[in-house]
Design a protein around this motif. Structure first.
Motif, mmCIF file in Angstrom:
data_model
loop_
_atom_site.group_PDB
_atom_site.id
_atom_site.type_symbol
_atom_site.label_atom_id
_atom_site.label_comp_id
_atom_site.label_asym_id
_atom_site.label_seq_id
_atom_site.Cartn_x
_atom_site.Cartn_y
_atom_site.Cartn_z
ATOM 1 N N THR A 65 0.846 -1.181 0.000
ATOM 2 C CA THR A 65 0.000 0.000 0.000
ATOM 3 C C THR A 65 0.887 1.239 0.000
ATOM 4 O O THR A 65 2.048 1.193 0.419
ATOM 5 C CB THR A 65 -0.925 0.025 1.221
ATOM 6 N N GLN A 66 0.348 2.339 -0.486
ATOM 7 C CA GLN A 66 1.104 3.589 -0.524
ATOM 8 C C GLN A 66 1.650 3.930 0.864
ATOM 9 O O GLN A 66 0.961 3.806 1.864
ATOM 10 C CB GLN A 66 0.208 4.727 -1.013
ATOM 11 N N THR A 122 5.846 6.177 -1.000
ATOM 12 C CA THR A 122 5.280 7.262 -0.206
ATOM 13 C C THR A 122 3.770 7.266 -0.391
ATOM 14 O O THR A 122 3.231 6.526 -1.218
ATOM 15 C CB THR A 122 5.846 8.630 -0.632
ATOM 16 N N SER A 123 3.094 8.122 0.375
ATOM 17 C CA SER A 123 1.643 8.210 0.250
ATOM 18 C C SER A 123 1.222 8.775 -1.101
ATOM 19 O O SER A 123 0.047 8.674 -1.476
ATOM 20 C CB SER A 123 1.082 9.080 1.376
ATOM 21 N N ALA A 124 2.187 9.360 -1.853
ATOM 22 C CA ALA A 124 1.862 9.928 -3.166
ATOM 23 C C ALA A 124 2.369 9.070 -4.325
ATOM 24 O O ALA A 124 2.227 9.462 -5.478
ATOM 25 C CB ALA A 124 2.442 11.337 -3.284
ATOM 26 N N GLY A 155 -3.632 3.081 0.149
ATOM 27 C CA GLY A 155 -3.608 2.826 1.578
ATOM 28 C C GLY A 155 -4.809 3.460 2.264
ATOM 29 O O GLY A 155 -5.643 4.126 1.640
ATOM 30 N N GLN A 156 -4.912 3.245 3.550
ATOM 31 C CA GLN A 156 -5.968 3.850 4.342
ATOM 32 C C GLN A 156 -5.462 5.180 4.886
ATOM 33 O O GLN A 156 -4.700 5.232 5.829
ATOM 34 C CB GLN A 156 -6.380 2.928 5.486
ATOM 35 N N HIS A 157 -5.891 6.262 4.222
ATOM 36 C CA HIS A 157 -5.407 7.591 4.583
ATOM 37 C C HIS A 157 -6.195 8.157 5.763
ATOM 38 O O HIS A 157 -7.418 8.070 5.807
ATOM 39 C CB HIS A 157 -5.520 8.544 3.394
ATOM 40 N N GLN A 271 -21.463 28.498 15.283
ATOM 41 C CA GLN A 271 -20.964 27.187 14.845
ATOM 42 C C GLN A 271 -20.382 27.390 13.437
ATOM 43 O O GLN A 271 -21.096 27.832 12.529
ATOM 44 C CB GLN A 271 -22.074 26.137 14.813
ATOM 45 N N ILE A 272 -19.118 27.062 13.314
ATOM 46 C CA ILE A 272 -18.401 27.305 12.051
ATOM 47 C C ILE A 272 -17.896 25.977 11.511
ATOM 48 O O ILE A 272 -17.356 25.145 12.261
ATOM 49 C CB ILE A 272 -17.213 28.267 12.265
ATOM 50 N N SER A 273 -18.070 25.755 10.218
ATOM 51 C CA SER A 273 -17.550 24.540 9.584
ATOM 52 C C SER A 273 -16.439 24.902 8.611
ATOM 53 O O SER A 273 -16.432 25.996 8.033
ATOM 54 C CB SER A 273 -18.672 23.782 8.857
ATOM 55 N N TYR A 274 -15.508 23.952 8.459
ATOM 56 C CA TYR A 274 -14.342 24.146 7.590
ATOM 57 C C TYR A 274 -14.218 22.953 6.657
ATOM 58 O O TYR A 274 -14.594 21.831 6.992
ATOM 59 C CB TYR A 274 -13.059 24.261 8.412
ATOM 60 N N SER A 275 -13.662 23.190 5.501
ATOM 61 C CA SER A 275 -13.353 22.089 4.581
ATOM 62 C C SER A 275 -12.108 22.448 3.785
ATOM 63 O O SER A 275 -11.722 23.622 3.685
ATOM 64 C CB SER A 275 -14.531 21.798 3.638
ATOM 65 N N GLY A 276 -11.494 21.435 3.222
ATOM 66 C CA GLY A 276 -10.290 21.618 2.413
ATOM 67 C C GLY A 276 -9.827 20.268 1.892
ATOM 68 O O GLY A 276 -10.350 19.214 2.289
ATOM 69 N N THR A 277 -8.867 20.304 1.032
ATOM 70 C CA THR A 277 -8.319 19.088 0.429
ATOM 71 C C THR A 277 -6.822 19.017 0.697
ATOM 72 O O THR A 277 -6.107 20.017 0.529
ATOM 73 C CB THR A 277 -8.571 19.072 -1.094
ATOM 74 N N GLY A 278 -6.354 17.841 1.111
ATOM 75 C CA GLY A 278 -4.929 17.634 1.349
ATOM 76 C C GLY A 278 -4.389 16.521 0.471
ATOM 77 O O GLY A 278 -4.973 15.439 0.407
ATOM 78 N N GLN A 279 -3.293 16.788 -0.215
ATOM 79 C CA GLN A 279 -2.641 15.792 -1.060
ATOM 80 C C GLN A 279 -1.271 15.477 -0.484
ATOM 81 O O GLN A 279 -0.461 16.371 -0.262
ATOM 82 C CB GLN A 279 -2.490 16.324 -2.497
ATOM 83 N N GLY A 280 -1.029 14.176 -0.221
ATOM 84 C CA GLY A 280 0.247 13.780 0.364
ATOM 85 C C GLY A 280 1.378 13.886 -0.623
ATOM 86 O O GLY A 280 1.210 13.743 -1.829
ATOM 87 N N ASN A 281 2.599 14.150 -0.088
ATOM 88 C CA ASN A 281 3.809 14.236 -0.913
ATOM 89 C C ASN A 281 4.475 12.874 -0.937
ATOM 90 O O ASN A 281 5.023 12.454 0.027
ATOM 91 C CB ASN A 281 4.777 15.278 -0.338
#
Length: 281
Positions: A65-66, A122-124, A155-157, A271-281
């Motif tokens: 797995t990655q 690596t994870s990428a 893999g299980q990120h 009440q505040i919500s957040y979002s975003g995207t993360g890409q592993g190196n």
């Protein structure tokens, strides 16, 4: 005709003077005196076998797995009387993967020698099946290339988290920046993009509720992050400020200035919500 004296007993027949016979790897040489002697071609009996090295790997395929690694066992086998040091090399690795031999140079001969090959991803590392080509080199002598396969699966990120709140109290017509906190649970950096902030709920204080003073998410506006992407989030905790991003680029919340929310939103909790995207190196 004079007889030839027999110097030793063997299953080999006596050869007359002047005759040369190649028998079972032994060269019979007739001397001028008529004495027959037996001599081998060399100490290893390899007169017609060139020096060579051969690689054997086990297993011939691995799946990982990655972000994990795979190991192979390498056996270097000499032939033709080869004795020397053999350097091991590999090609065909996927992007982001690295390989190491232990040891990278093996001493071979007269018997075989072994080494370990570890391939780390690596994870990428891109998903897929890859053909890895290995060979051994000793001076101008090279082994035949041996190919093994490596399959990289997803893999299980673990999800990263975004948190934070206004850096000060809100007032009608006033804007307050939010220093977002990024928590990366992995062991490699993340490239974060697409940050968004929204107000999803409001909890009024007891007095506003008792007096029936309204306050809703629509009483607030949000200015989204305006800095450059991606934002590097190292393992552990980081923030927009620790990333060197000025507060003027952070998301901002503004409380609207209306006649109805003056009292209803006083002391309210958002009440505040957040979002975003993360890409592993």
């Amino acid at each position: 005709m004079p007889s030839i004296p027999e110097l030793f007993h063997s299953p080999l027949r006596i050869v007359r003077a002047g005759a040369k016979v190649l028998l079972a790897g032994l060269l019979l040489v007739t001397l001028t005196s008529g004495v027959v002697l037996a001599a081998s071609s060399n100490g290893n009996g390899n007169q017609n076998t060139p020096k060579a090295i051969t690689l054997q790997l086990a297993p011939t395929s691995r799946s990982v797995t990655q972000g994990t690694s795979a190991s192979y066992n390498v056996v270097v086998q000499p032939s033709g009387g080869f004795v020397g040091n053999v350097s091991l090399t590999i090609s065909g690795l996927p992007a982001g993967a690295t390989a190491s031999f232990s040891p990278a140079v093996v001493a071979v001969g007269p018997g075989s020698a072994t080494a370990n090959l570890d391939v780390s991803t690596t994870s990428a590392t891109p998903l897929g099946t890859y053909s890895l080509s290995l060979k051994g080199t000793s001076g101008t002598l090279q082994s035949a290339v041996v190919v093994v396969s490596l399959t990289v699966t997803a893999g299980q990120h673990q999800p990263f988290t975004i948190s934070g709140g206004p850096t000060g109290l809100l007032a009608p017509g006033n804007s307050v920046p939010i220093n977002l906190q990024l928590t990366n649970p992995g062991n490699s950096s993340l490239n974060v993009t697409g940050l968004t902030v929204s107000v999803t709920g409001v909890t009024r204080n007891a007095q506003a509720v008792a007096n029936n003073r309204p306050c809703n998410p629509s009483d607030y506006s949000v200015t989204q992050f305006s800095g450059n992407y991606p934002i590097a989030a190292p393992p552990g905790n980081s923030s927009l400020s620790s990333s060197g991003i000025p507060a003027s680029r952070w998301p901002q919340i503004t409380m609207l200035d209306t006649s109805l929310n003056q009292d209803g939103c006083k002391g309210a909790t958002l009440q505040i919500s957040y979002s975003g995207t993360g890409q592993g190196n």
